[in-house]
Design a protein around this motif. Sequence first.
Motif, PDB file in Angstrom:
ATOM      1  N   GLN A  79       6.302  -5.464  -0.406  1.00  0.00           N
ATOM      2  CA  GLN A  79       5.874  -6.649   0.210  1.00  0.00           C
ATOM      3  C   GLN A  79       6.665  -7.453   1.418  1.00  0.00           C
ATOM      4  O   GLN A  79       6.336  -7.662   2.566  1.00  0.00           O
ATOM      5  CB  GLN A  79       5.927  -7.902  -1.544  1.00  0.00           C
ATOM      6  CG  GLN A  79       4.925  -9.002  -0.852  1.00  0.00           C
ATOM      7  CD  GLN A  79       5.095  -9.752  -1.993  1.00  0.00           C
ATOM      8  OE1 GLN A  79       6.198 -11.183  -2.091  1.00  0.00           O
ATOM      9  NE2 GLN A  79       3.947  -9.610  -2.802  1.00  0.00           N
ATOM     10  N   GLU A 152       1.793  -4.798  -2.693  1.00  0.00           N
ATOM     11  CA  GLU A 152       1.360  -5.463  -2.436  1.00  0.00           C
ATOM     12  C   GLU A 152       1.845  -6.271  -1.435  1.00  0.00           C
ATOM     13  O   GLU A 152       2.886  -7.033  -0.800  1.00  0.00           O
ATOM     14  CB  GLU A 152       1.748  -6.823  -2.785  1.00  0.00           C
ATOM     15  CG  GLU A 152       1.111  -6.742  -4.566  1.00  0.00           C
ATOM     16  CD  GLU A 152       1.840  -7.751  -5.506  1.00  0.00           C
ATOM     17  OE1 GLU A 152       1.132  -8.477  -5.283  1.00  0.00           O
ATOM     18  OE2 GLU A 152       2.058  -7.722  -6.666  1.00  0.00           O
ATOM     19  N   GLY A 155       0.983  -9.250   0.510  1.00  0.00           N
ATOM     20  CA  GLY A 155       1.307 -10.588  -0.422  1.00  0.00           C
ATOM     21  C   GLY A 155       1.496 -11.525  -0.120  1.00  0.00           C
ATOM     22  O   GLY A 155       1.711 -13.441  -0.535  1.00  0.00           O
ATOM     23  N   THR A 184      -2.497  -4.384  -5.715  1.00  0.00           N
ATOM     24  CA  THR A 184      -2.299  -6.017  -5.574  1.00  0.00           C
ATOM     25  C   THR A 184      -2.969  -6.913  -6.809  1.00  0.00           C
ATOM     26  O   THR A 184      -3.392  -6.066  -7.371  1.00  0.00           O
ATOM     27  CB  THR A 184      -3.406  -5.694  -4.461  1.00  0.00           C
ATOM     28  OG1 THR A 184      -3.972  -6.745  -4.419  1.00  0.00           O
ATOM     29  CG2 THR A 184      -4.769  -5.049  -4.581  1.00  0.00           C
ATOM     30  N   HIS A 185      -2.623  -8.207  -6.898  1.00  0.00           N
ATOM     31  CA  HIS A 185      -3.401  -8.941  -7.856  1.00  0.00           C
ATOM     32  C   HIS A 185      -4.665  -9.675  -7.481  1.00  0.00           C
ATOM     33  O   HIS A 185      -5.232 -10.218  -7.473  1.00  0.00           O
ATOM     34  CB  HIS A 185      -2.278  -9.879  -7.968  1.00  0.00           C
ATOM     35  CG  HIS A 185      -1.561  -9.931  -8.782  1.00  0.00           C
ATOM     36  ND1 HIS A 185      -0.444  -9.826  -8.217  1.00  0.00           N
ATOM     37  CD2 HIS A 185      -1.013  -9.501  -9.936  1.00  0.00           C
ATOM     38  CE1 HIS A 185       0.559  -9.240  -9.216  1.00  0.00           C
ATOM     39  NE2 HIS A 185       0.081  -9.082 -10.204  1.00  0.00           N
TER      40      HIS A 185
END
Length: 243
Positions: A79, A152, A155, A184-185
């Motif tokens: 990230q 991520e 993000g 990933t979320h």
Amino acid sequence: MTVTEIAAETVVAACGIRKRFGDNVVLDGLDLDIRSGEFVALLGRSGSGKSTFLRALGALDPDFEGELRVPERRAIVFQDPRLLPWQRVLTNVTIGLPATAAVREQARVALAEVNLADKAKVWPRTLSGGEAQRVALARALVREPELLLLDEPFGALDALTRIKMHALLIALCRRHTPAVLLVTHDVDEAILLADRVIVLTDGAISLDVNVDVPVPRVRDSHEFASLRRRLLAELGVAEEVQL
């Protein structure tokens, strides 16, 4: 723990991966295969073991139980772009590689692929967030990885920049054809990018599903919405909140 390097149709073969921190079991007998050129998205609640598994794949944390077979050529994008502020962009792309004219030329090609050919000589502090993340992608791709690990990577970006980065990543993966594991979320991001989505629950795979959504993928299609509902339900998230 056993790690074996492979170069075959099955790029990643994880069997019985188990990781604990004290009494807390983070990965609990995880089994997963990833094929050459396959794009896999890994979803899960915070603490489900997503980044822990990615770190094992990237040899950043060798302290686990089980057998893991991975290719020799791997690259990771986090990230945070993790650029060295005291080095110019081109040097950041070539970090860890031989200081040869051929490598520098490969780095220039990689920067051109992420539309940053004119930024080779600038300092990282002059870059926007999206530009810095594109440099991180160039740094990964210049290594021609068989396995690209993404933790991520979008993000921290704003919504418009994320859309552009998604399109860029799809184009780069088509060109270089690495196997990809994206942590990933973001359920929508997983559906938009991946061939296959996996949900981790309490350190084990609770759902493994192919993304059978027509390309180009749009959020308002029936297939997209149906898969989105299924993934959200597996994550224990209600899609609609009743007020």
